[in-house]
Each structure stands twice: as structure tokens, then as C-alpha cells.
Design an enzyme around this catalytic site. Structure first.
Site, PDB file in Angstrom:
ATOM      1  N   ARG A  33       0.819  -1.217   0.000  1.00  0.00           N
ATOM      2  CA  ARG A  33       0.000   0.000   0.000  1.00  0.00           C
ATOM      3  C   ARG A  33       0.861   1.279   0.000  1.00  0.00           C
ATOM      4  NH1 ARG A  33      -5.411   0.186   2.074  1.00  0.00           N
ATOM      5  NH2 ARG A  33      -6.359  -1.841   1.777  1.00  0.00           N
ATOM      6  N   ARG A  37      -3.028   7.214   1.290  1.00  0.00           N
ATOM      7  CA  ARG A  37      -3.424   8.468   1.949  1.00  0.00           C
ATOM      8  C   ARG A  37      -2.386   9.086   2.860  1.00  0.00           C
ATOM      9  NH1 ARG A  37      -9.096   5.787   3.447  1.00  0.00           N
ATOM     10  NH2 ARG A  37      -7.522   4.221   3.942  1.00  0.00           N
ATOM     11  N   ARG A  46      -6.284  11.927  -5.541  1.00  0.00           N
ATOM     12  CA  ARG A  46      -7.516  11.236  -5.149  1.00  0.00           C
ATOM     13  C   ARG A  46      -8.695  12.209  -5.187  1.00  0.00           C
ATOM     14  NH1 ARG A  46     -11.532   9.498  -3.265  1.00  0.00           N
ATOM     15  NH2 ARG A  46     -11.894   8.036  -1.579  1.00  0.00           N
ATOM     16  N   ASP A  83      -7.309  -2.111  -6.944  1.00  0.00           N
ATOM     17  CA  ASP A  83      -7.801  -2.693  -5.694  1.00  0.00           C
ATOM     18  C   ASP A  83      -8.228  -4.129  -5.954  1.00  0.00           C
ATOM     19  OD1 ASP A  83      -8.517  -1.715  -2.798  1.00  0.00           O
ATOM     20  OD2 ASP A  83     -10.082  -3.116  -3.405  1.00  0.00           O
ATOM     21  N   TYR A 159     -15.414 -10.647   1.014  1.00  0.00           N
ATOM     22  CA  TYR A 159     -16.104  -9.359   0.767  1.00  0.00           C
ATOM     23  C   TYR A 159     -17.376  -9.570  -0.045  1.00  0.00           C
ATOM     24  CZ  TYR A 159     -11.987  -7.008   2.608  1.00  0.00           C
ATOM     25  OH  TYR A 159     -10.986  -6.587   3.437  1.00  0.00           O
TER      26      TYR A 159
HETATM   27  O1  CP3 Z   1      -0.028   0.821  -3.130  1.00  0.00           O
HETATM   28  C1  CP3 Z   1      -0.515  -0.316  -3.246  1.00  0.00           C
HETATM   29  O2  CP3 Z   1      -0.214  -1.266  -2.482  1.00  0.00           O
HETATM   30  C2  CP3 Z   1      -1.413  -0.614  -4.435  1.00  0.00           C
HETATM   31  C3  CP3 Z   1      -2.792  -0.454  -4.286  1.00  0.00           C
HETATM   32  C4  CP3 Z   1      -3.660  -1.317  -3.371  1.00  0.00           C
HETATM   33  C5  CP3 Z   1      -4.819  -0.785  -2.744  1.00  0.00           C
HETATM   34  N1  CP3 Z   1      -5.485  -1.813  -2.147  1.00  0.00           N
HETATM   35  C6  CP3 Z   1      -5.213   0.618  -2.785  1.00  0.00           C
HETATM   36  C7  CP3 Z   1      -6.235   1.124  -1.837  1.00  0.00           C
HETATM   37  C8  CP3 Z   1      -3.618  -2.676  -3.071  1.00  0.00           C
HETATM   38  C9  CP3 Z   1      -2.559  -3.702  -3.439  1.00  0.00           C
HETATM   39  C10 CP3 Z   1      -4.784  -2.974  -2.303  1.00  0.00           C
HETATM   40  C11 CP3 Z   1      -5.111  -4.332  -1.826  1.00  0.00           C
HETATM   41  C12 CP3 Z   1      -6.303  -4.532  -0.999  1.00  0.00           C
HETATM   42  N2  CP3 Z   1      -7.504  -3.893  -1.070  1.00  0.00           N
HETATM   43  C13 CP3 Z   1      -6.394  -5.538  -0.018  1.00  0.00           C
HETATM   44  C14 CP3 Z   1      -5.322  -6.549   0.312  1.00  0.00           C
HETATM   45  C15 CP3 Z   1      -4.242  -6.004   1.150  1.00  0.00           C
HETATM   46  C16 CP3 Z   1      -4.645  -5.636   2.562  1.00  0.00           C
HETATM   47  O3  CP3 Z   1      -4.512  -4.446   2.885  1.00  0.00           O
HETATM   48  O4  CP3 Z   1      -5.051  -6.534   3.321  1.00  0.00           O
HETATM   49  C17 CP3 Z   1      -7.672  -5.455   0.553  1.00  0.00           C
HETATM   50  C18 CP3 Z   1      -8.231  -6.323   1.648  1.00  0.00           C
HETATM   51  C19 CP3 Z   1      -8.376  -4.403  -0.140  1.00  0.00           C
HETATM   52  C20 CP3 Z   1      -9.796  -4.000   0.049  1.00  0.00           C
HETATM   53  C21 CP3 Z   1      -9.896  -2.593   0.455  1.00  0.00           C
HETATM   54  N3  CP3 Z   1      -9.554  -1.511  -0.322  1.00  0.00           N
HETATM   55  C22 CP3 Z   1     -10.380  -2.095   1.691  1.00  0.00           C
HETATM   56  C23 CP3 Z   1     -10.836  -2.972   2.850  1.00  0.00           C
HETATM   57  C24 CP3 Z   1     -10.315  -0.716   1.630  1.00  0.00           C
HETATM   58  C25 CP3 Z   1     -10.838   0.265   2.645  1.00  0.00           C
HETATM   59  C26 CP3 Z   1      -9.934   0.402   3.805  1.00  0.00           C
HETATM   60  C27 CP3 Z   1      -9.186   1.696   3.704  1.00  0.00           C
HETATM   61  O5  CP3 Z   1      -7.975   1.663   3.903  1.00  0.00           O
HETATM   62  O6  CP3 Z   1      -9.861   2.694   3.440  1.00  0.00           O
HETATM   63  C28 CP3 Z   1      -9.756  -0.354   0.377  1.00  0.00           C
HETATM   64  C29 CP3 Z   1      -9.498   1.011  -0.120  1.00  0.00           C
HETATM   65  C30 CP3 Z   1      -8.132   1.322  -0.656  1.00  0.00           C
HETATM   66  N4  CP3 Z   1      -7.419   0.509  -1.481  1.00  0.00           N
HETATM   67  C31 CP3 Z   1      -7.408   2.531  -0.461  1.00  0.00           C
HETATM   68  C32 CP3 Z   1      -6.214   2.410  -1.191  1.00  0.00           C
HETATM   69  C33 CP3 Z   1      -5.131   3.429  -1.347  1.00  0.00           C
HETATM   70  C34 CP3 Z   1      -7.858   3.727   0.350  1.00  0.00           C
HETATM   71  C35 CP3 Z   1      -9.053   4.345  -0.320  1.00  0.00           C
HETATM   72  C36 CP3 Z   1      -9.019   5.850  -0.500  1.00  0.00           C
HETATM   73  O7  CP3 Z   1      -8.060   6.435  -1.024  1.00  0.00           O
HETATM   74  O8  CP3 Z   1     -10.039   6.454  -0.146  1.00  0.00           O
END
Ligand code: CP3
Length: 353
Positions: A33, A37, A46, A83, A159
Site C-alpha cells: 500500500r 493516503r 484522489r 484494488d 467481501y
Molecule cells: O499501493 C498499493 O499497495 C497498491 C494499491 C492497493 C490498494 N489496495 C489501494 C487502496 C492494493 C494492493 C490494495 C489491496 C487490498 N484492497 C487488499 C489486500 C491487502 C490488505 O490491505 O489486506 C484489501 C483487503 C483491499 C480491500 C480494500 N480496499 C479495503 C478494505 C479498503 C478500505 C480500507 C481503507 O484503507 O480505506 C480499500 C481502499 C483502498 N485501497 C485505499 C487504497 C489506497 C484507500 C481508499 C481511499 O483512497 O479512499
């Protein structure tokens, strides 16, 4: 497409060297990640995109946020910005991200719910994400590896069945017990679509892949075998058949003692360890599998910073020295991480003697 051999790519991209069988020191590093943010420039881009999914489906903007952490920290690898929930969204189970709460999906509760999914309609959304890959291959420094990814079928299914994130994945675990045939069909659809999605990412130019199984740790061992190991093994076999030179990293978060079995039975090239894996466990995993190990600094320690950060990074490096190792966190970087602590971390790892 003919892909350059792993050995050739590894000459230019040091991230790939452990996968080509050469330990390198200081170890290659990136952070799960790493685009997100905690970076003010991410928050700005974003904001321009409007919704989070719109950012994932806007190739120019998605490429921009992928590049941001590379410009700041020169990590050895970048990870495609997208994602794991793009897959259910592309299959027709619409995904929304609620500000401050996380993802929301209309849950799949039974066999009838599966009818909403359509393997034939994913191409449009998958091609948009692959446009991001093409832009990145053009704009990334030649020495930076590009990681493609998807969620593992089990984690994505949690999910899809639960309709949101949950601390114990109860809805999916229960459906898997009560109606294993339906659950198996869901997993099969995800295997099929994820192999297609990852193949497209490879064709568009990623160097290697990571499969995120963030909720692998919530299953009893027989269920772990059926819903984590078996589908991952099928995916790895199908990808390796077509693309033997594309390394695959697995992240079975929470698999703990089952990690070595996971590595042996799935055929992944690397296992990413979460923070609770002791350093002795990472060493043992490296010895038992002979593969690459990745991990596992506590993301909270990166928030805290200070002397404890320096000490723990030193301990991880000392334990993994001489091994095929990739430095990473035990889970994704947290939103309130001070960017200067990341700079300090990079400095510490790069100074590894
Ligand atoms: O930089 C990176 O690693 C690449 C991008 C990436 C994102 N999500 C961007 C993201 C990757 C590889 C993921 C994987 C992901 N997404 C996982 C597996 C890894 C882990 O963290 O366990 C999972 C379970 C998700 C599902 C997901 N996406 C959730 C549960 C959420 C909400 C939680 C949160 O942090 O808000 C997201 C949103 C998300 N995915 C964001 C980002 C940068 C934040 C959203 C935003 O910018 O508003």
C-alpha cells in the site's frame, strides 16, 4: 507476446534478483500500500478523481499515484494502483467505497446470488486497469520493477459474501460450511477471472505478481487447505504454464505455522510474512522452502518511528542477511504514517551492511 527472460530483467531490476536465485544486499524493498493516503500528493490526486474506484479506473491518475512513492523514495518495486475489489466489480457485483467506512457490496448469500456474476463482461474494466500498466511501463525508471496483483479467491469471496469487511469473515466461513458447493462455484469463478486478469497484466508489462490473501488466517486448517491452498495452487499452475518467468509472491496473512505448507503446496516463489511471524519463523521458512521471503516490519512501528524503529529494522536485516529476502511491512502502510519515517526506513535498509 514474448517476455524477456527473468535473468535478463533481473540484470536491470535488482528487485527481481532474489527470484532469479541471487540474494542481494542491501535487500530490495517496497511497502504494501505504498501509494496511499499517508502521502499529501496522493490525497490531491484522489481528490481530482472523485471516488476511489474512479481513481482505479482512470489510467493516467492511477499511474500518477503509482509513481508518487517511487519519486519520493526510489523503492525497488512499484505496485500497480488498483484494488482487489475490481474483480467482483468487473464481474457485475457493483462495489462502492463509503468514505471513512470501506467497501460495500450487495452480498451474495446463496446459489441465486451467483447468477449476478458474468465472466464474459470483465474485459472492459480489466483493459482499463491494463492501460495503467502500459503507462507505467513507459514512465517508470527502467530499474524499477512493476508488481501486478489481485486478491486471492478466499479473501475476495469474504467481501463478496459478507458485503463488507469484517473482523472474523463469519458470513463467508458460514456459507463455506453450510453450502460448500455454492461456495466452491464462487471460488471457481474467482480463480478463472483472476487468472485472466493477471495474464492480462503480464501481457501489458508487469514483472511479477502478488496474490493478497489478507484473511487467510481466519480458517481452520482443513478449510485453509480447501479455500486458500487449493485455489492458489490452481492459479499458480495456470500462470506458470504460460509465464514461467514471472515470479509470484503469496501473502497468506495470518497463516503462521501453515506458511511453509502454503509455499510448498501452492508453488509460489515467495511468501510474504505478516508482523506476528517471529524472525526465527522467517529464517525457518527461508530454509525450508528455499524460496524468497518477504516481510515483516510492523506498520504501527513505522507510525511510531524513533529508536525502536531503528532497532527493529536492524534485527530484521540481521536475521535475513545472506538470504533471498525482500524487505517489506507485515501489512499495508497506515494512513497516519509520517512520510519522514518512511524516508528514515529507506535510509536504514539502504545502509544495511
Ligand atoms: O499501493 C498499493 O499497495 C497498491 C494499491 C492497493 C490498494 N489496495 C489501494 C487502496 C492494493 C494492493 C490494495 C489491496 C487490498 N484492497 C487488499 C489486500 C491487502 C490488505 O490491505 O489486506 C484489501 C483487503 C483491499 C480491500 C480494500 N480496499 C479495503 C478494505 C479498503 C478500505 C480500507 C481503507 O484503507 O480505506 C480499500 C481502499 C483502498 N485501497 C485505499 C487504497 C489506497 C484507500 C481508499 C481511499 O483512497 O479512499
Amino acid at each position: 507476446m514474448t517476455l524477456e527472460t527473468l535473468g535478463k530483467r533481473a540484470e536491470r531490476r535488482r528487485f527481481l534478483r532474489p527470484f532469479a536465485g541471487e540474494p542481494v544486499w542491501p535487500p530490495p524493498m517496497w511497502l504494501m500500500r505504498q501509494a496511499g493516503r499517508y502521502l499529501p500528493e496522493y490525497r490531491e490526486t484522489r481528490g481530482k478523481a472523485g471516488s476511489f474506484l474512479n481513481l482505479c479506473y482512470s489510467p493516467e491518475l492511477a499511474a500518477e499515484v503509482t509513481l508518487q512513492p517511487i519519486r519520493r523514495y526510489q523503492f525497488d518495486a512499484s505496485i500497480l494502483f488498483s484494488d482487489i475489489l475490481v474483480v467482483p466489480d468487473a464481474l457485475g457485483q457493483e462495489v462502492r467505497f463509503v468514505e471513512g467506512e470501506g467497501p460495500r457490496l450487495d452480498p451474495i448469500e446463496d446459489a441465486a446470488g451467483l447468477r449476478r456474476l458474468d465472466l464474459a463482461q470483465t474485459a472492459e474494466k480489466y483493459s482499463i486497469v491494463c492501460e495503467t500498466v502500459s503507462i507505467l511501463r513507459r514512465d517508470l525508471p527502467d530499474e524499477t520493477a512493476l508488481i501486478g496483483f489481485c486478491g486471492a479467491p478466499w479473501t475476495v469471496a469474504t467481501y463478496m459474501v459478507g458485503g463488507r469487511g469484517s473482523p472474523d469473515q463469519a458470513a463467508a466461513r458460514l456459507l463455506a460450511y453450510k453450502d460448500p458447493e455454492t461456495f466452491q462455484r464462487l471460488i471457481d469463478i474467482l480463480v478463472e477471472s483472476s487468472v485472466d486478469y493477471l495474464s492480462r497484466q503480464i501481457e501489458a508489462g508487469v514483472d511479477c505478481l502478488q496474490i493478497f490473501d489478507s484473511w487467510a488466517g481466519s480458517l481452520a486448517d482443513n478449510q485453509f487447505e480447501r479455500w486458500v491452498v487449493a485455489p492458489t495452487r490452481v492459479m499458480v499452475a495456470r500462470l506458470k504454464e504460460k509465464y514461467p518467468d514471472v515470479p509470484i509472491l503469496g501473502f497468506p496473512r495470518g497463516a503462521d505455522q501453515l506458511s511453509a505448507r502454503f509455499a510448498a503446496e501452492t508453488g509460489v516463489d515467495a511468501v510474504s510474512c505478516n508482523t506476528a511471524m517471529p524472525l526465527s519463523g522467517m529464517v525457518e521458512l527461508s530454509e525450508r522452502t528455499g524460496g524468497v521471503v518477504q516481510g515483516n516490519l510492523d506498520p504501527l512501528l513505522l507510525v511510531a518511528g524513533g529508536e525502536q524503529l531503528d532497532e527493529r529494522v536492524g534485527a530484521i536485516l540481521a536475521a535475513m542477511k545472506g538470504r533471498k529476502f525482500v524487505f517489506n511491512l507485515g501489512h499495508g502502510i497506515l494512513q497516519y504514517t509520517p512520510p519522514e519515517n518512511v524516508a528514515r526506513l529507506v535510509e536504514l535498509v539502504r545502509a544495511a551492511a
